[in-house]
Design a protein around this motif. Structure first.
Motif, PDB file in Angstrom:
ATOM      1  N   MET A  47       0.842  -1.157   0.000  1.00 39.25           N
ATOM      2  CA  MET A  47       0.000   0.000   0.000  1.00 39.25           C
ATOM      3  C   MET A  47       0.897   1.232   0.000  1.00 39.25           C
ATOM      4  N   ASN A  48       0.521   2.210  -0.797  1.00 42.94           N
ATOM      5  CA  ASN A  48       1.397   3.355  -1.011  1.00 42.94           C
ATOM      6  C   ASN A  48       0.607   4.670  -0.992  1.00 42.94           C
ATOM      7  N   PRO A  49       0.194   5.141   0.190  1.00 40.24           N
ATOM      8  CA  PRO A  49      -0.518   6.421   0.246  1.00 40.24           C
ATOM      9  C   PRO A  49       0.431   7.581  -0.068  1.00 40.24           C
ATOM     10  N   ALA A  50      -0.134   8.699  -0.466  1.00 43.47           N
ATOM     11  CA  ALA A  50       0.684   9.871  -0.786  1.00 43.47           C
ATOM     12  C   ALA A  50      -0.020  11.139  -0.327  1.00 43.47           C
ATOM     13  N   GLY A  51       0.782  12.178  -0.133  1.00 41.79           N
ATOM     14  CA  GLY A  51       0.234  13.467   0.278  1.00 41.79           C
ATOM     15  C   GLY A  51      -0.006  13.520   1.770  1.00 41.79           C
ATOM     16  N   GLU A  52      -1.082  14.166   2.160  1.00 41.84           N
ATOM     17  CA  GLU A  52      -1.412  14.344   3.569  1.00 41.84           C
ATOM     18  C   GLU A  52      -2.413  13.301   4.031  1.00 41.84           C
ATOM     19  N   ILE A  53      -2.175  12.771   5.225  1.00 43.82           N
ATOM     20  CA  ILE A  53      -3.139  11.876   5.848  1.00 43.82           C
ATOM     21  C   ILE A  53      -3.676  12.616   7.067  1.00 43.82           C
ATOM     22  N   ASP A  54      -4.923  13.068   6.935  1.00 44.64           N
ATOM     23  CA  ASP A  54      -5.557  13.856   7.994  1.00 44.64           C
ATOM     24  C   ASP A  54      -7.027  13.478   8.076  1.00 44.64           C
ATOM     25  N   HIS A  55      -7.818  14.286   8.752  1.00 43.30           N
ATOM     26  CA  HIS A  55      -9.232  13.945   8.927  1.00 43.30           C
ATOM     27  C   HIS A  55     -10.005  13.933   7.612  1.00 43.30           C
ATOM     28  N   HIS A  56      -9.474  14.576   6.572  1.00 39.87           N
ATOM     29  CA  HIS A  56     -10.135  14.570   5.258  1.00 39.87           C
ATOM     30  C   HIS A  56      -9.805  13.317   4.457  1.00 39.87           C
ATOM     31  N   THR A  57      -8.628  12.754   4.665  1.00 43.94           N
ATOM     32  CA  THR A  57      -8.176  11.618   3.846  1.00 43.94           C
ATOM     33  C   THR A  57      -8.040  10.321   4.642  1.00 43.94           C
ATOM     34  N   GLY A  58      -8.197  10.393   5.946  1.00 40.68           N
ATOM     35  CA  GLY A  58      -8.025   9.215   6.796  1.00 40.68           C
ATOM     36  C   GLY A  58      -8.967   8.075   6.463  1.00 40.68           C
ATOM     37  N   ASP A  59     -10.191   8.401   6.054  1.00 35.35           N
ATOM     38  CA  ASP A  59     -11.151   7.351   5.717  1.00 35.35           C
ATOM     39  C   ASP A  59     -10.697   6.528   4.517  1.00 35.35           C
ATOM     40  N   ALA A  60     -10.052   7.167   3.555  1.00 36.08           N
ATOM     41  CA  ALA A  60      -9.551   6.433   2.388  1.00 36.08           C
ATOM     42  C   ALA A  60      -8.475   5.432   2.819  1.00 36.08           C
ATOM     43  N   LEU A  61      -7.580   5.854   3.708  1.00 33.54           N
ATOM     44  CA  LEU A  61      -6.554   4.950   4.220  1.00 33.54           C
ATOM     45  C   LEU A  61      -7.191   3.832   5.027  1.00 33.54           C
ATOM     46  N   ARG A  62      -8.153   4.164   5.862  1.00 34.78           N
ATOM     47  CA  ARG A  62      -8.854   3.153   6.663  1.00 34.78           C
ATOM     48  C   ARG A  62      -9.503   2.113   5.760  1.00 34.78           C
ATOM     49  N   HIS A  63     -10.169   2.555   4.724  1.00 31.14           N
ATOM     50  CA  HIS A  63     -10.821   1.636   3.789  1.00 31.14           C
ATOM     51  C   HIS A  63      -9.791   0.733   3.107  1.00 31.14           C
ATOM     52  N   ALA A  64      -8.691   1.313   2.647  1.00 23.30           N
ATOM     53  CA  ALA A  64      -7.651   0.517   1.981  1.00 23.30           C
ATOM     54  C   ALA A  64      -7.067  -0.522   2.931  1.00 23.30           C
ATOM     55  N   LEU A  65      -6.855  -0.150   4.181  1.00 22.46           N
ATOM     56  CA  LEU A  65      -6.335  -1.110   5.156  1.00 22.46           C
ATOM     57  C   LEU A  65      -7.365  -2.180   5.482  1.00 22.46           C
ATOM     58  N   ASP A  66      -8.636  -1.835   5.531  1.00 30.13           N
ATOM     59  CA  ASP A  66      -9.688  -2.829   5.752  1.00 30.13           C
ATOM     60  C   ASP A  66      -9.711  -3.855   4.628  1.00 30.13           C
ATOM     61  N   VAL A  67      -9.576  -3.390   3.396  1.00 27.73           N
ATOM     62  CA  VAL A  67      -9.542  -4.283   2.241  1.00 27.73           C
ATOM     63  C   VAL A  67      -8.309  -5.180   2.317  1.00 27.73           C
ATOM     64  N   ALA A  68      -7.162  -4.587   2.669  1.00 25.56           N
ATOM     65  CA  ALA A  68      -5.938  -5.363   2.788  1.00 25.56           C
ATOM     66  C   ALA A  68      -6.060  -6.427   3.869  1.00 25.56           C
ATOM     67  N   LEU A  69      -6.689  -6.085   4.976  1.00 25.71           N
ATOM     68  CA  LEU A  69      -6.850  -7.025   6.082  1.00 25.71           C
ATOM     69  C   LEU A  69      -7.637  -8.247   5.648  1.00 25.71           C
ATOM     70  N   THR A  70      -8.666  -8.059   4.837  1.00 22.88           N
ATOM     71  CA  THR A  70      -9.471  -9.196   4.402  1.00 22.88           C
ATOM     72  C   THR A  70      -8.719 -10.052   3.388  1.00 22.88           C
ATOM     73  N   ALA A  71      -7.756  -9.464   2.691  1.00 22.01           N
ATOM     74  CA  ALA A  71      -7.009 -10.204   1.677  1.00 22.01           C
ATOM     75  C   ALA A  71      -5.779 -10.900   2.240  1.00 22.01           C
ATOM     76  N   HIS A  72      -5.120 -10.279   3.192  1.00 20.04           N
ATOM     77  CA  HIS A  72      -3.860 -10.826   3.698  1.00 20.04           C
ATOM     78  C   HIS A  72      -3.563 -10.221   5.067  1.00 20.04           C
ATOM     79  N   PRO A  73      -3.174 -11.043   6.045  1.00 15.47           N
ATOM     80  CA  PRO A  73      -2.938 -10.492   7.380  1.00 15.47           C
ATOM     81  C   PRO A  73      -1.580  -9.819   7.571  1.00 15.47           C
ATOM     82  N   ARG A  74      -0.784  -9.730   6.528  1.00 10.07           N
ATOM     83  CA  ARG A  74       0.513  -9.055   6.616  1.00 10.07           C
ATOM     84  C   ARG A  74       0.508  -7.879   5.648  1.00 10.07           C
ATOM     85  N   VAL A  75       0.637  -6.675   6.212  1.00 12.66           N
ATOM     86  CA  VAL A  75       0.502  -5.464   5.402  1.00 12.66           C
ATOM     87  C   VAL A  75       1.686  -4.549   5.639  1.00 12.66           C
ATOM     88  N   VAL A  76       2.242  -4.032   4.536  1.00 10.51           N
ATOM     89  CA  VAL A  76       3.288  -3.013   4.593  1.00 10.51           C
ATOM     90  C   VAL A  76       2.718  -1.738   3.981  1.00 10.51           C
TER      91      VAL A  76
END
Length: 95
Positions: A1-30
């Motif tokens: 996973m490769n987020p870019a720019g600012e991670i704040d209250h406006h963009t945090g949900d996108a990161l949360r969603h991506a991590l949720d998807v990653a969690l369901t696919a594989h329990p090891r995430v970088v």
């Protein structure tokens, strides 16, 4: 996973969603933080929640290549003591 720019209250949900998807696919995430220029408490909370969820699933979360600014934030709040942080993506991917 490769987020870019600012991670704040406006963009945090996108990161949360991506991590949720990653969690369901594989329990090891970088997460490659090399392109992240700023992170506030919203981003920190997302990473901590993902770390707990992945740990409970028998996996792990690793952070790779945080910029100096982001690493300083991780250190100030102590995230670097809880989640493995690596200088490079290659180091984070190594088992």
């Amino acid at each position: 996973m490769n987020p870019a720019g600012e991670i704040d209250h406006h963009t945090g949900d996108a990161l949360r969603h991506a991590l949720d998807v990653a969690l369901t696919a594989h329990p090891r995430v970088v997460v490659d933080l090399g392109g992240v220029t700023f992170m506030d408490s919203s981003g920190i909370n997302v990473l901590i929640a993902a770390h707990h969820a992945l740990t409970q699933a028998g996996g792990w979360l690793r952070l790779a290549a945080p910029t100096d600014t982001v690493m300083r934030t991780l250190q100030i709040v102590g995230v670097d003591a809880v989640i493995d942080c690596h200088d490079t993506l290659r180091q984070a991917l190594a088992d």
